[in-house]
Design a protein around this motif. Structure first.
Motif, PDB file in Angstrom:
ATOM      1  N   ARG A  31       0.764  -1.150  -0.012  1.00 42.27           N
ATOM      2  CA  ARG A  31       0.004   0.095   0.137  1.00 42.27           C
ATOM      3  C   ARG A  31       0.815   1.289   0.022  1.00 42.27           C
ATOM      4  NH1 ARG A  31      -5.187   1.393   3.174  1.00 42.27           N
ATOM      5  NH2 ARG A  31      -5.125   3.726   2.890  1.00 42.27           N
ATOM      6  N   ARG A  32       1.835   1.231   0.845  1.00 41.00           N
ATOM      7  CA  ARG A  32       2.997   2.269   0.861  1.00 41.00           C
ATOM      8  C   ARG A  32       3.478   2.682  -0.514  1.00 41.00           C
ATOM      9  NH1 ARG A  32       4.297   4.795   5.826  1.00 41.00           N
ATOM     10  NH2 ARG A  32       5.093   6.229   4.454  1.00 41.00           N
ATOM     11  N   GLU A  35       1.065   4.158  -2.965  1.00 44.10           N
ATOM     12  CA  GLU A  35       0.895   5.547  -2.258  1.00 44.10           C
ATOM     13  C   GLU A  35       1.868   6.413  -3.111  1.00 44.10           C
ATOM     14  OE1 GLU A  35       0.296   5.516   1.811  1.00 44.10           O
ATOM     15  OE2 GLU A  35      -1.788   4.878   1.429  1.00 44.10           O
TER      16      GLU A  35
END
Length: 59
Positions: A31-32, A35
């Motif tokens: 997820r990071r 992002e």
């Protein structure tokens, strides 16, 4: 660096971040990384937009 080269550089960073996210088994890391890819894509679009307005005469 010139803005168009900067935009290409940020697009490449986004691509690598997405590839690493796809390869990661850790969902939080993935997820990071996604992002970060979005941030790099936004920066690339902003740089391209600035380049196009500068070449158009800044109208």
């Amino acid at each position: 660096m010139e803005p168009i080269r900067d935009a290409i550089y940020h697009e490449q960073l986004a691509r690598v971040a997405r590839l690493k996210a796809d390869a990661s088994s850790d969902p939080f890391l993935a997820r990071r990384l996604r992002e970060a890819a979005v941030r790099h894509e936004r920066t690339a679009r902003r740089l391209r937009r600035e380049e196009s307005t500068a070449s158009d005469g800044g109208s």
